[in-house]
Design a protein around this motif. Structure first.
Motif, PDB file in Angstrom:
ATOM      1  N   ASN A   1       0.842  -1.181   0.000  1.00 20.66           N
ATOM      2  CA  ASN A   1       0.000   0.000   0.000  1.00 20.66           C
ATOM      3  C   ASN A   1       0.888   1.245   0.000  1.00 20.66           C
ATOM      4  OD1 ASN A   1      -1.607   2.161   0.840  1.00 20.66           O
ATOM      5  ND2 ASN A   1      -2.808   0.894   2.229  1.00 20.66           N
ATOM      6  N   PRO A   2       0.591   2.266  -0.836  1.00 17.56           N
ATOM      7  CA  PRO A   2       1.423   3.486  -0.853  1.00 17.56           C
ATOM      8  C   PRO A   2       1.506   4.184   0.505  1.00 17.56           C
ATOM      9  CG  PRO A   2      -0.085   3.472  -2.727  1.00 17.56           C
ATOM     10  CD  PRO A   2      -0.448   2.302  -1.866  1.00 17.56           C
ATOM     11  N   THR A   3       0.452   4.138   1.269  1.00 17.24           N
ATOM     12  CA  THR A   3       0.470   4.759   2.595  1.00 17.24           C
ATOM     13  C   THR A   3       1.457   4.027   3.500  1.00 17.24           C
ATOM     14  OG1 THR A   3      -1.827   5.485   2.364  1.00 17.24           O
ATOM     15  CG2 THR A   3      -0.943   5.364   4.603  1.00 17.24           C
ATOM     16  N   THR A   4       1.461   2.714   3.420  1.00 14.62           N
ATOM     17  CA  THR A   4       2.407   1.923   4.218  1.00 14.62           C
ATOM     18  C   THR A   4       3.837   2.236   3.810  1.00 14.62           C
ATOM     19  OG1 THR A   4       0.767   0.153   4.400  1.00 14.62           O
ATOM     20  CG2 THR A   4       3.059  -0.417   4.893  1.00 14.62           C
ATOM     21  N   THR A   5       4.067   2.381   2.521  1.00 11.36           N
ATOM     22  CA  THR A   5       5.409   2.713   2.027  1.00 11.36           C
ATOM     23  C   THR A   5       5.854   4.070   2.555  1.00 11.36           C
ATOM     24  OG1 THR A   5       5.053   1.412   0.024  1.00 11.36           O
ATOM     25  CG2 THR A   5       6.831   3.040  -0.029  1.00 11.36           C
TER      26      THR A   5
ATOM     27  N   ILE B   1       9.070   4.900   4.941  1.00 10.13           N
ATOM     28  CA  ILE B   1      10.089   5.899   4.582  1.00 10.13           C
ATOM     29  C   ILE B   1      10.231   6.927   5.705  1.00 10.13           C
ATOM     30  CG2 ILE B   1      10.637   7.803   2.998  1.00 10.13           C
ATOM     31  CD1 ILE B   1       9.260   6.076   0.776  1.00 10.13           C
ATOM     32  N   LEU B   2       9.102   7.373   6.229  1.00  6.77           N
ATOM     33  CA  LEU B   2       9.109   8.347   7.320  1.00  6.77           C
ATOM     34  C   LEU B   2       9.802   7.770   8.556  1.00  6.77           C
ATOM     35  CD1 LEU B   2       8.298  11.055   8.540  1.00  6.77           C
ATOM     36  CD2 LEU B   2       6.026  10.082   8.995  1.00  6.77           C
ATOM     37  N   LYS B   3       9.485   6.548   8.916  1.00  3.82           N
ATOM     38  CA  LYS B   3      10.126   5.921  10.076  1.00  3.82           C
ATOM     39  C   LYS B   3      11.627   5.778   9.857  1.00  3.82           C
ATOM     40  CE  LYS B   3       6.170   3.335  11.790  1.00  3.82           C
ATOM     41  NZ  LYS B   3       5.562   2.015  12.000  1.00  3.82           N
ATOM     42  N   PHE B   4      12.029   5.434   8.648  1.00  2.00           N
ATOM     43  CA  PHE B   4      13.450   5.309   8.339  1.00  2.00           C
ATOM     44  C   PHE B   4      14.160   6.657   8.498  1.00  2.00           C
ATOM     45  CE2 PHE B   4      16.953   5.556   5.268  1.00  2.00           C
ATOM     46  CZ  PHE B   4      17.750   4.521   5.741  1.00  2.00           C
ATOM     47  N   CYS B   5      13.570   7.706   7.936  1.00  2.00           N
ATOM     48  CA  CYS B   5      14.155   9.058   8.065  1.00  2.00           C
ATOM     49  C   CYS B   5      14.263   9.454   9.525  1.00  2.00           C
ATOM     50  CB  CYS B   5      13.311  10.081   7.303  1.00  2.00           C
ATOM     51  SG  CYS B   5      13.390   9.929   5.510  1.00  2.00           S
ATOM     52  N   GLN B   6      13.212   9.205  10.290  1.00  2.00           N
ATOM     53  CA  GLN B   6      13.207   9.552  11.711  1.00  2.00           C
ATOM     54  C   GLN B   6      14.314   8.793  12.453  1.00  2.00           C
ATOM     55  OE1 GLN B   6      10.255  12.296  11.859  1.00  2.00           O
ATOM     56  NE2 GLN B   6      10.367  11.265  13.795  1.00  2.00           N
TER      57      GLN B   6
ATOM     58  N   ILE C   1      12.612  14.950   3.085  1.00  2.00           N
ATOM     59  CA  ILE C   1      11.873  13.746   2.693  1.00  2.00           C
ATOM     60  C   ILE C   1      10.800  13.440   3.733  1.00  2.00           C
ATOM     61  CG2 ILE C   1      12.060  11.236   2.374  1.00  2.00           C
ATOM     62  CD1 ILE C   1      14.925  11.831   1.227  1.00  2.00           C
ATOM     63  N   ALA C   2      11.166  13.534   5.008  1.00  2.00           N
ATOM     64  CA  ALA C   2      10.196  13.285   6.081  1.00  2.00           C
ATOM     65  C   ALA C   2       9.039  14.281   6.016  1.00  2.00           C
ATOM     66  CB  ALA C   2      10.879  13.348   7.443  1.00  2.00           C
ATOM     67  N   LEU C   3       9.343  15.546   5.758  1.00  2.00           N
ATOM     68  CA  LEU C   3       8.284  16.559   5.639  1.00  2.00           C
ATOM     69  C   LEU C   3       7.336  16.236   4.486  1.00  2.00           C
ATOM     70  CD1 LEU C   3      10.357  19.789   6.346  1.00  2.00           C
ATOM     71  CD2 LEU C   3       8.427  18.932   7.714  1.00  2.00           C
ATOM     72  N   CYS C   4       7.886  15.779   3.377  1.00  2.00           N
ATOM     73  CA  CYS C   4       7.046  15.383   2.234  1.00  2.00           C
ATOM     74  C   CYS C   4       6.150  14.206   2.622  1.00  2.00           C
ATOM     75  CB  CYS C   4       7.903  15.018   1.029  1.00  2.00           C
ATOM     76  SG  CYS C   4       8.753  16.411   0.285  1.00  2.00           S
ATOM     77  N   CYS C   5       6.702  13.234   3.330  1.00  2.00           N
ATOM     78  CA  CYS C   5       5.913  12.083   3.775  1.00  2.00           C
ATOM     79  C   CYS C   5       4.815  12.518   4.741  1.00  2.00           C
ATOM     80  CB  CYS C   5       6.812  11.044   4.448  1.00  2.00           C
ATOM     81  SG  CYS C   5       7.917  10.175   3.338  1.00  2.00           S
ATOM     82  N   ILE C   6       5.162  13.363   5.692  1.00  2.00           N
ATOM     83  CA  ILE C   6       4.181  13.845   6.679  1.00  2.00           C
ATOM     84  C   ILE C   6       3.039  14.564   5.972  1.00  2.00           C
ATOM     85  CG2 ILE C   6       3.801  15.499   8.560  1.00  2.00           C
ATOM     86  CD1 ILE C   6       6.695  14.764   9.516  1.00  2.00           C
ATOM     87  N   ARG C   7       3.385  15.463   5.053  1.00  2.00           N
ATOM     88  CA  ARG C   7       2.354  16.221   4.326  1.00  2.00           C
ATOM     89  C   ARG C   7       1.459  15.285   3.517  1.00  2.00           C
ATOM     90  NH1 ARG C   7       4.811  18.870   0.143  1.00  2.00           N
ATOM     91  NH2 ARG C   7       6.218  19.691   1.684  1.00  2.00           N
ATOM     92  N   THR C   8       2.062  14.347   2.810  1.00  2.00           N
ATOM     93  CA  THR C   8       1.291  13.424   1.981  1.00  2.00           C
ATOM     94  C   THR C   8       0.399  12.530   2.843  1.00  2.00           C
ATOM     95  OG1 THR C   8       3.042  13.424   0.318  1.00  2.00           O
ATOM     96  CG2 THR C   8       1.443  11.640   0.203  1.00  2.00           C
ATOM     97  N   LEU C   9       0.921  12.038   3.950  1.00  2.00           N
ATOM     98  CA  LEU C   9       0.106  11.190   4.829  1.00  2.00           C
ATOM     99  C   LEU C   9      -1.044  11.969   5.467  1.00  2.00           C
ATOM    100  CD1 LEU C   9       2.976   9.156   6.517  1.00  2.00           C
ATOM    101  CD2 LEU C   9       1.181   8.235   5.029  1.00  2.00           C
ATOM    102  N   GLN C  10      -0.825  13.235   5.790  1.00  2.00           N
ATOM    103  CA  GLN C  10      -1.891  14.049   6.370  1.00  2.00           C
ATOM    104  C   GLN C  10      -2.983  14.343   5.352  1.00  2.00           C
ATOM    105  OE1 GLN C  10       0.240  17.446   7.909  1.00  2.00           O
ATOM    106  NE2 GLN C  10       0.520  16.505   9.908  1.00  2.00           N
ATOM    107  N   ASN C  11      -2.587  14.478   4.095  1.00  2.00           N
ATOM    108  CA  ASN C  11      -3.564  14.789   3.037  1.00  2.00           C
ATOM    109  C   ASN C  11      -4.199  13.555   2.428  1.00  2.00           C
ATOM    110  OD1 ASN C  11      -3.039  17.521   3.362  1.00  2.00           O
ATOM    111  ND2 ASN C  11      -1.466  17.550   1.785  1.00  2.00           N
ATOM    112  N   ALA C  12      -3.700  12.373   2.783  1.00  2.24           N
ATOM    113  CA  ALA C  12      -4.227  11.130   2.215  1.00  2.24           C
ATOM    114  C   ALA C  12      -5.644  10.888   2.718  1.00  2.24           C
ATOM    115  CB  ALA C  12      -3.328   9.960   2.583  1.00  2.24           C
ATOM    116  N   LYS C  13      -6.457  10.405   1.805  1.00  2.00           N
ATOM    117  CA  LYS C  13      -7.831  10.061   2.179  1.00  2.00           C
ATOM    118  C   LYS C  13      -7.833   8.667   2.785  1.00  2.00           C
ATOM    119  CE  LYS C  13      -9.758  12.875  -1.479  1.00  2.00           C
ATOM    120  NZ  LYS C  13     -10.354  12.891  -2.796  1.00  2.00           N
ATOM    121  N   PRO C  14      -8.583   8.484   3.869  1.00  2.00           N
ATOM    122  CA  PRO C  14      -8.670   7.137   4.460  1.00  2.00           C
ATOM    123  C   PRO C  14      -9.265   6.153   3.463  1.00  2.00           C
ATOM    124  CG  PRO C  14      -9.838   8.776   5.808  1.00  2.00           C
ATOM    125  CD  PRO C  14      -9.380   9.456   4.558  1.00  2.00           C
TER     126      PRO C  14
END
Length: 135
Positions: A3-7, A11-16, A121-134
């Motif tokens: 799932n793209p959200t899982t990916t 990525i976010l966890k890896f960056c963190q 990269i983490a900021l991009c992931c955070i923004r995308t995950l926040q804007n993702a539709k459930p």
């Protein structure tokens, strides 16, 4: 298929994790374990009395380790913005007081660019995950 959200979450966890390790390392090894001459030079350039330099190096190391540890527990854009601005500020400070450091074999340019890139990269992931539709 993943799932793209899982990916993005991976990525976010890896960056963190890598940012936590790098900040922690920078606080532990050159400041607490070895108190390298370059760290002492920085404080000397600020006209800090020699008697206080060791303690200030240790305190700055502890602060970096605490800051790095935050990446293990907090996933927030402001933490990454603080990291980016801190790295830029520290780099400009080093450039001002220790300019020959930027062309040495092991220099702050490489580390700072890498760490800033991970935060972006983490900021991009955070923004995308926040804007993702459930789903």
């Amino acid at each position: 298929m993943t799932n793209p959200t899982t990916t993005l979450q991976q990525i976010l966890k890896f960056c963190q994790l890598i940012l936590a390790l790098l900040w922690f390392y920078q606080g532990l090894v050159p400041k607490l374990i070895f108190q390298v001459a370059d760290e002492q030079y920085v404080w000397q350039q600020l006209n800090v009395p020699l008697a206080y330099i060791g303690g200030l190096i240790s305190l700055s190391g502890i602060a970096e380790m605490i800051f790095g540890s935050l990446f293990l527990f907090i996933t927030h854009k402001y933490l990454h913005y603080l990291s980016i601005f801190s790295l830029i500020g520290l780099f400009m400070f080093v450039l001002f007081i220790y300019p020959n450091q930027i062309y040495q074999a092991f220099n702050p340019v490489v580390m700072n660019i890498a760490m800033i890139s991970l935060s972006i990269i983490a900021l991009c992931c955070i923004r995308t995950l926040q804007n993702a539709k459930p789903e």
